[in-house]
Design an enzyme around this catalytic site. Structure first.
Site, mmCIF file in Angstrom:
data_model
loop_
_atom_site.group_PDB
_atom_site.id
_atom_site.type_symbol
_atom_site.label_atom_id
_atom_site.label_comp_id
_atom_site.label_asym_id
_atom_site.label_seq_id
_atom_site.Cartn_x
_atom_site.Cartn_y
_atom_site.Cartn_z
ATOM 1 N N TRP A 177 -10.728 13.273 5.261
ATOM 2 C CA TRP A 177 -9.825 12.927 4.170
ATOM 3 C C TRP A 177 -9.725 14.116 3.193
ATOM 4 O O TRP A 177 -8.634 14.619 2.946
ATOM 5 C CB TRP A 177 -10.305 11.660 3.468
ATOM 6 C CG TRP A 177 -9.862 10.413 4.177
ATOM 7 C CD1 TRP A 177 -8.910 9.536 3.749
ATOM 8 C CD2 TRP A 177 -10.330 9.912 5.441
ATOM 9 N NE1 TRP A 177 -8.756 8.521 4.671
ATOM 10 C CE2 TRP A 177 -9.605 8.722 5.719
ATOM 11 C CE3 TRP A 177 -11.285 10.350 6.367
ATOM 12 C CZ2 TRP A 177 -9.810 7.979 6.875
ATOM 13 C CZ3 TRP A 177 -11.485 9.599 7.519
ATOM 14 C CH2 TRP A 177 -10.755 8.444 7.772
ATOM 15 N N ASP B 209 -5.110 10.472 7.192
ATOM 16 C CA ASP B 209 -4.052 10.322 8.187
ATOM 17 C C ASP B 209 -3.333 11.650 8.395
ATOM 18 O O ASP B 209 -3.084 12.075 9.524
ATOM 19 C CB ASP B 209 -3.043 9.265 7.731
ATOM 20 C CG ASP B 209 -3.668 7.903 7.503
ATOM 21 O OD1 ASP B 209 -3.244 6.940 8.168
ATOM 22 O OD2 ASP B 209 -4.577 7.790 6.668
ATOM 23 N N GLU C 3 -1.681 0.918 13.589
ATOM 24 C CA GLU C 3 -2.862 1.313 12.823
ATOM 25 C C GLU C 3 -4.138 1.079 13.628
ATOM 26 O O GLU C 3 -5.049 1.910 13.630
ATOM 27 C CB GLU C 3 -2.919 0.520 11.520
ATOM 28 C CG GLU C 3 -4.139 0.825 10.667
ATOM 29 C CD GLU C 3 -4.134 0.070 9.349
ATOM 30 O OE1 GLU C 3 -4.797 0.530 8.405
ATOM 31 O OE2 GLU C 3 -3.442 -0.976 9.261
ATOM 32 N N GLU D 131 0.858 -1.189 0.000
ATOM 33 C CA GLU D 131 0.000 0.000 0.000
ATOM 34 C C GLU D 131 0.896 1.241 0.000
ATOM 35 O O GLU D 131 1.173 1.799 -1.043
ATOM 36 C CB GLU D 131 -0.946 -0.017 1.207
ATOM 37 C CG GLU D 131 -2.019 1.050 1.153
ATOM 38 C CD GLU D 131 -3.144 0.797 2.154
ATOM 39 O OE1 GLU D 131 -4.022 1.644 2.244
ATOM 40 O OE2 GLU D 131 -3.122 -0.261 2.831
#
Length: 749
Positions: A417, A356, A628, A349
């Site tokens: 986001w 984030d 995470e 990824e």
């Protein structure tokens, strides 16, 4: 002399191509005054001049939105040129042609890796000689037989011969090159810091696993590669597999998904040194196979690789677990700020997820001088936004998702986001106070807030369209990380209010009165809708910690509603035993919400809890970076069963921002810390703390300690700035530059 061309081998192979050009310096112009090598690549490029590396940077020119811009970098090579000079280039796949994303695709941006170079030599009399990449170069291969960012690098020392990069090498049996179609107008000067080796770590332990495999531990989850010094029979192959954790005593590779994270070294029969430069791994542990004889731990070194961002902020305190937590945040940022700010550095990824960064930006801007790094990323965010069907900020930047068959359509405007388009540049403005950075990002910022305004329902709520919501709520199932307690529309509407509020302030800073009025009206409309539909006597829709945290921290509730919301938040936190019950949306703001409503003890209770889920639970499990998931590793040492499990994700490390401001007591009151607040709030049994920050004006520092009920504080105020002291039992006091010692009573908690 023509302009440089992108060139590639006429007959590409799996091995990393080598390109060379030998020439004579022009005679009769005196000594060389300056020689500059300019480089770019579709892929990543390394360069040598007469066998001397042109620079210590790695993975150049880095990852950008290749459809529109590719960096052009410059190296001073004056020391390397000679009467006969050879320029040598090695091209790696990098992000351009290697595997990228989580769908198994490679060569996402193009099928050919290629390089561009120009050597400009300036002589004493002013004459300029230029040597550029063109059809006259020669192409071969060397010791790098395979390279990929996810899968690793294969180096065969039997093919190693540095003579190829020096004058006099016979390249008659080498291949020709082809000119690759490339618009040189896409070349842009590099403004972001380069990727470099930023540290090394020795092996701490070598042992044999239950299955008989040789494992090594570097004692720190890091990003980089392993350097090996080894001698053995010609053709011996050493294999290094990398992973972040162990499970059942073996290398825990399941979280890597399809990423092989494996380097292979093939020995020449002599004394060999291997150090991959065209890949990187996220790892603490490695499995070594094929080593000739007994493994000497001193033969292996972990080489730490990151964007070379200057460290400007520090934090320490009397609680060793909090110190470790802060260190984990630092290492997480270091590992993920590699060319672009990524979500994770180890699995298949490693993408620039915007959510984030949106929540972590204030922490990042304190820990390091990230302005040029993130300002460069914001350029790609704007380019990618323009390319989306709805002209909205994509969820990853650079937006490789548009090239992948993920089954996940471009979601349009998204809360948190997409809000990175506003929250990140505003964090940079608050931290550094450089108006031009804010001005450059302003088109992106305004485009995002207007895209949000366009999708609000007639009521003023953001209750339509896809949302990640409170992603990774600890109560969500392992296979459904978006299933949160907090309604997604509550998160989205609250975030829209915060974004509009920031835009009011940004328009004011940049003297855009019409925009300021527009965004103020939008802010007020969203705020009124939130209070009307989602707040009832201080209760926020969903009755969750995240809902209250956002309503309080974003100043959506006032007066009696704010007091009641604060009481309910504290009640929920206490009822859970001070367990974390927030995800991406609520976690960065919950401690501020508790603190600002008079529940500092509960904020400390939340921060200092050591049972799962909590910030310190990973510390008790030996974590050296931020995870995470709150439970990426379960108490029995097994890895979370979810497919998406990383042990190096910085988002939940956003708590360090509260630690700097509330424990450390250092917070900006004006952009760039020209005026800052000193207001340490001791609690949780912490008896001292120290915070420093290299502001644009100089070093600011706060150190405090408690003796009984007396709080002793020492502060350093840089020249040209002033500090507002807010200490228990004392009226606010403004002090100027210098070192100040103060005491306050009633500090024991």
């Amino acid at each position: 002399m023509s302009d440089p061309k992108m060139i590639a081998p006429q007959h590409p192979a799996d091995a990393a191509p080598l390109l060379r050009r030998e020439f004579a310096l022009a005679a009769g112009h005196g000594a060389v005054r300056r020689a500059t090598l300019r480089l770019s690549a579709l892929g990543v490029v390394e360069a040598w001049v007469n066998g001397i590396r042109s620079s210590d940077e790695l993975l150049a020119p880095g990852w950008t939105s290749y459809e529109w811009r590719v960096r052009l970098i410059e190296h001073d090579v004056t020391h390397a040129v000679a009467e006969r000079t050879t320029i040598g280039l090695r091209i790696g796949n990098g992000w351009y042609r290697g595997f990228l994303g989580f769908t198994g695709r490679r060569a996402v941006y193009g099928a050919e890796r290629a390089a561009l170079a120009e050597l400009e030599v300036v002589f004493a009399d002013g004459f300029v000689q230029r040597v550029v990449t063109d059809g006259s170069w020669r192409a071969g291969t060397g010791e790098v037989r395979a390279d990929d960012l996810y899968n690793g690098q294969t180096i065969d020392a039997r093919f190693r011969d540095q003579a190829w990069s020096r004058p006099g090498f016979d390249d008659s049996d080498w291949d020709g090159v082809a000119v690759v179609e490339f618009d040189t107008a896409m070349l842009v000067a590099r403004t972001s810091p380069p990727v470099r080796v930023v540290g090394e770590r020795a092996v701490e332990r070598v042992w044999t696993s239950p299955s008989g495999r040789t494992l090594i531990d570097f004692g720190q989850n890091l990003v980089g590669v392993i350097r090996a010094r080894v001698s053995g029979p010609d053709g011996t192959e050493i294999v290094l597999r990398h992973a972040e954790v162990l499970e059942d005593g073996e290398l825990g590779v399941r979280p890597l998904r399809a990423a092989q994270a494996t380097d292979r070294f093939i020995l020449s029969g002599g004394d060999d040194v291997f150090e991959p430069t065209l890949t990187f791994h996220g790892f603490r542990y490695a499995e070594v196979s094929g080593w000739p004889g007994e493994l000497d731990p001193a033969a292996l070194t972990a080489v730490v690789v990151a964007t070379d961002i200057p460290v400007i902020g520090t934090f320490a305190c009397s609680d060793p677990d909090l110190v470790q937590l802060h260190r984990n945040v630092e290492w997480g940022m270091r590992g993920n700020f590699l060319s672009v700010p990524t979500d994770c550095p180890q699995r298949d990824e490693r993408l620039g997820w915007t959510g984030d960064l949106a929540v972590f930006a204030p922490t990042a801007a304190f820990l390091g001088d990230v302005e040029s790094f993130l300002a460069d990323w914001l350029v790609d965010a704007e380019l990618e936004r323009r390319a989306t069907p709805e002209q909205t900020v994509p969820v990853v930047v650079p937006n490789v998702m548009k090239h992948l068959d993920t089954g996940f359509p471009e979601p349009g405007a998204t809360a948190i986001w997409g809000d990175a388009a506003v929250w990140v540049p505003w964090a940079l403005w608050r931290a550094y106070g450089r108006e031009q950075t804010l001005r450059d990002a302003y088109p992106l910022m305004t485009a995002h807030v207007r895209s949000v305004a366009a999708v609000l329902s007639p009521s003023g709520l953001w209750d339509q369209g896809f949302q990640f919501g409170d992603w990774l709520d600890p109560d969500a199932p392992a296979d459904d990380p978006g299933k949160a307690k907090t309604p997604a529309e509550v998160v989205a509407t609250a975030s829209a209010f915060r974004t509009a509020s920031m835009m009011v302030d940004a328009a004011r800073v940049l003297d855009r009165p019409d925009d300021e009025a527009e965004f103020a009206a939008l802010r007020d409309r969203i705020g009124a809708a939130f209070r009307e539909h989602y707040v009832d006597d201080g209760r926020v829709r969903g009755d969750s910690e995240t809902g209250y945290a956002l309503a309080i921290a974003f100043e959506l509730v006032e007066g009696e509603d704010r007091r009641r919301a604060g009481e309910r938040l504290a009640e929920l936190v206490r009822a859970s035993g001070h367990a974390i019950r927030t995800g991406f949306a609520g976690t960065p703001f919950i401690l501020d919400a508790l603190t600002s409503t008079g529940h500092l003890d509960d904020a400390y209770g939340l921060l200092l809890r050591r049972e799962m889920p909590s910030w310190l639970y990973p510390v008790t499990m030996g974590a050296t970076t931020i995870w995470e998931r709150w439970d990426s590793m379960l108490p029995d040492g097994s890895i979370n069963p979810g497919e998406m499990t990383s042990f190096n994700h910085y988002a939940f490390g956003a708590v360090a921002d509260w630690m700097h401001r509330t424990i450390g007591g250092l917070a900006p009151l004006e952009a760039g810390y020209r005026r800052f607040l000193v207001s340490p709030q001791p609690g949780g049994g912490i008896t001292w703390a120290e915070t420093t920050l290299d502001t644009p004006h100089g070093r600011a520092a706060v150190r405090w300690s408690t003796t009984g009920e007396t709080l002793q504080v020492q502060i350093t105020v840089p020249d040209g700035t002033e500090a507002v002291l807010r200490l228990p039992g004392r009226a606010d006091e403004v002090v100027g530059a210098g070192i100040h010692h103060l005491e306050a009573e009633g500090a024991e908690r």
